[in-house]
Motif scaffolding. Sequence first.
Motif, short mmCIF file in Angstrom:
data_model
loop_
_atom_site.label_atom_id
_atom_site.label_comp_id
_atom_site.label_asym_id
_atom_site.label_seq_id
_atom_site.Cartn_x
_atom_site.Cartn_y
_atom_site.Cartn_z
N GLY A 191 34.78 8.83 -65.71
CA GLY A 191 35.69 9.74 -65.04
C GLY A 191 36.03 9.29 -63.63
O GLY A 191 35.26 8.55 -62.99
N GLN A 192 37.17 9.74 -63.13
CA GLN A 192 37.61 9.40 -61.77
C GLN A 192 37.06 10.42 -60.77
O GLN A 192 37.19 11.63 -60.99
CB GLN A 192 39.14 9.38 -61.69
CG GLN A 192 39.79 8.34 -62.58
CD GLN A 192 39.40 6.92 -62.20
OE1 GLN A 192 39.35 6.60 -61.01
NE2 GLN A 192 39.12 6.11 -63.19
N ALA A 195 39.10 13.71 -59.40
CA ALA A 195 40.28 13.96 -60.24
C ALA A 195 40.32 15.43 -60.66
O ALA A 195 41.38 16.03 -60.78
CB ALA A 195 40.26 13.07 -61.47
N ILE A 196 39.14 16.00 -60.89
CA ILE A 196 39.01 17.41 -61.25
C ILE A 196 38.10 18.09 -60.24
O ILE A 196 36.93 17.72 -60.09
CB ILE A 196 38.42 17.58 -62.67
CG1 ILE A 196 39.32 16.90 -63.71
CG2 ILE A 196 38.24 19.06 -62.98
CD1 ILE A 196 40.66 17.56 -63.90
N GLN A 232 40.69 10.35 -71.18
CA GLN A 232 40.48 10.18 -69.75
C GLN A 232 40.31 11.53 -69.06
O GLN A 232 39.49 11.68 -68.15
CB GLN A 232 41.65 9.43 -69.11
CG GLN A 232 41.45 9.11 -67.63
CD GLN A 232 40.19 8.29 -67.37
OE1 GLN A 232 39.99 7.24 -67.96
NE2 GLN A 232 39.33 8.78 -66.48
N GLN A 233 41.07 12.53 -69.49
CA GLN A 233 40.93 13.86 -68.90
C GLN A 233 39.56 14.46 -69.21
O GLN A 233 38.95 15.12 -68.36
CB GLN A 233 42.05 14.78 -69.41
CG GLN A 233 43.41 14.48 -68.81
CD GLN A 233 44.52 15.30 -69.45
OE1 GLN A 233 44.54 15.51 -70.67
NE2 GLN A 233 45.46 15.76 -68.62
N ASP A 236 37.25 12.83 -66.87
CA ASP A 236 37.42 13.36 -65.51
C ASP A 236 36.77 14.73 -65.36
O ASP A 236 36.16 15.03 -64.33
CB ASP A 236 38.91 13.45 -65.17
CG ASP A 236 39.57 12.08 -65.01
OD1 ASP A 236 38.84 11.09 -64.82
OD2 ASP A 236 40.81 12.01 -65.07
N ARG A 239 33.07 14.22 -65.22
CA ARG A 239 32.70 13.70 -63.90
C ARG A 239 32.72 14.83 -62.85
O ARG A 239 31.78 14.96 -62.04
CB ARG A 239 33.65 12.59 -63.48
CG ARG A 239 33.43 12.04 -62.07
CD ARG A 239 32.07 11.34 -61.94
NE ARG A 239 31.85 10.85 -60.60
CZ ARG A 239 32.17 9.62 -60.18
NH1 ARG A 239 32.76 8.77 -61.02
NH2 ARG A 239 31.92 9.24 -58.95
N GLY A 240 33.77 15.65 -62.88
CA GLY A 240 33.86 16.75 -61.93
C GLY A 240 32.73 17.74 -62.09
O GLY A 240 32.16 18.24 -61.11
#
Length: 344
Positions: A191-192, A195-196, A232-233, A236, A239-240
């Motif tokens: 995850g980025q 991003a979230i 990807q979402q 993300d 990750r968030g």
Amino acid sequence: MLILGIESSCDETGVALYDTDHARLLAHALHSQILMHQDYGGVVPELASRDHIRRTIPLLHKVMSDSGHSLDQLDAIAYTQGPGLAGALLVGAAFAEGLAASLEIPVIPIHHLEGHLLSPLLSRRPPSFPFVALLVSGGHSQLMRVSDVGQYELLGETLDDAAGEAFDKTAKLLGLPYPGGAALSELAQHGQPDAIKLPRPMLHSGDFDFSFSGLKTAVLTKVREIGTPSEQQRADIARGFQDAIIEVLVKKAMRAVKESGLKQLVVAGGVGANRELRRQLDARAVRAKIDVFYPELEFCTDNGAMIALAGALRFQAGVSIKPAGAFAVRPRWPLSELTSASNA
């Protein structure tokens, strides 16, 4: 003295042998029921109990064989009395009590969370008393001041969902397989950052309590807003979510250590195996000039070794020892009830 440990509180059957004279674990064996419960998306208590019955004796034979000792050399048997699934606890308790009675040796009923709390003492680099402990295991998230075996002061705890529960429930929302915590952590690596954005529950509450049910709800809301998240979402969101939980755990744990005046932090329980949690705690510990201790990865999940160790330490301290015979399990049992003078 040789102390046998038996763990059967949920979905792992663990047996281990600890030598108090040389302060070392002689052998341990573990069977996980993960594959059996995966089709149901969670632990089925009746199936768990039946599997404990099937596994305990073969695991006992393996441990005794691996250690090179026989049953008549045992000095006491420690077993998990609670908390946990009632039926699963009864399997281990009945087996331990029956075996101890046949060998005419005492038993040591152990609190499951005390086992986790003391598990870092099995490590190659163990902590010494006193220390602050961050206990993040299944349905429990607690901060404790640990002065000695049985001397535990509750600093703060979860008011609703614990960190482990939130990991598993969020993983289910994202369509990840059971058990979801480890799968979510793996997904979060892709995850980025930022991003979230998700809330940090009770981060600035001024106390050491936790609350993660709202974070889980925030994830649900985000998933509904997106509709059908892409891979990807999903990463993300994972990750968030992980970043939010870890930030709360790390900041509260570090503040607890600072306010206690101690220089040691112990992290125990299944969530303690999370690599990002360990990385961030280690980084903060260097800046704060404190030491952080973790159990070996094999002892983060439920296991017999931690029960054997807790039993050995209580045996040496002369507390919670009783003759084999009548017994009762404690599916609900607050760790704060334990004291050095307790006699379960």
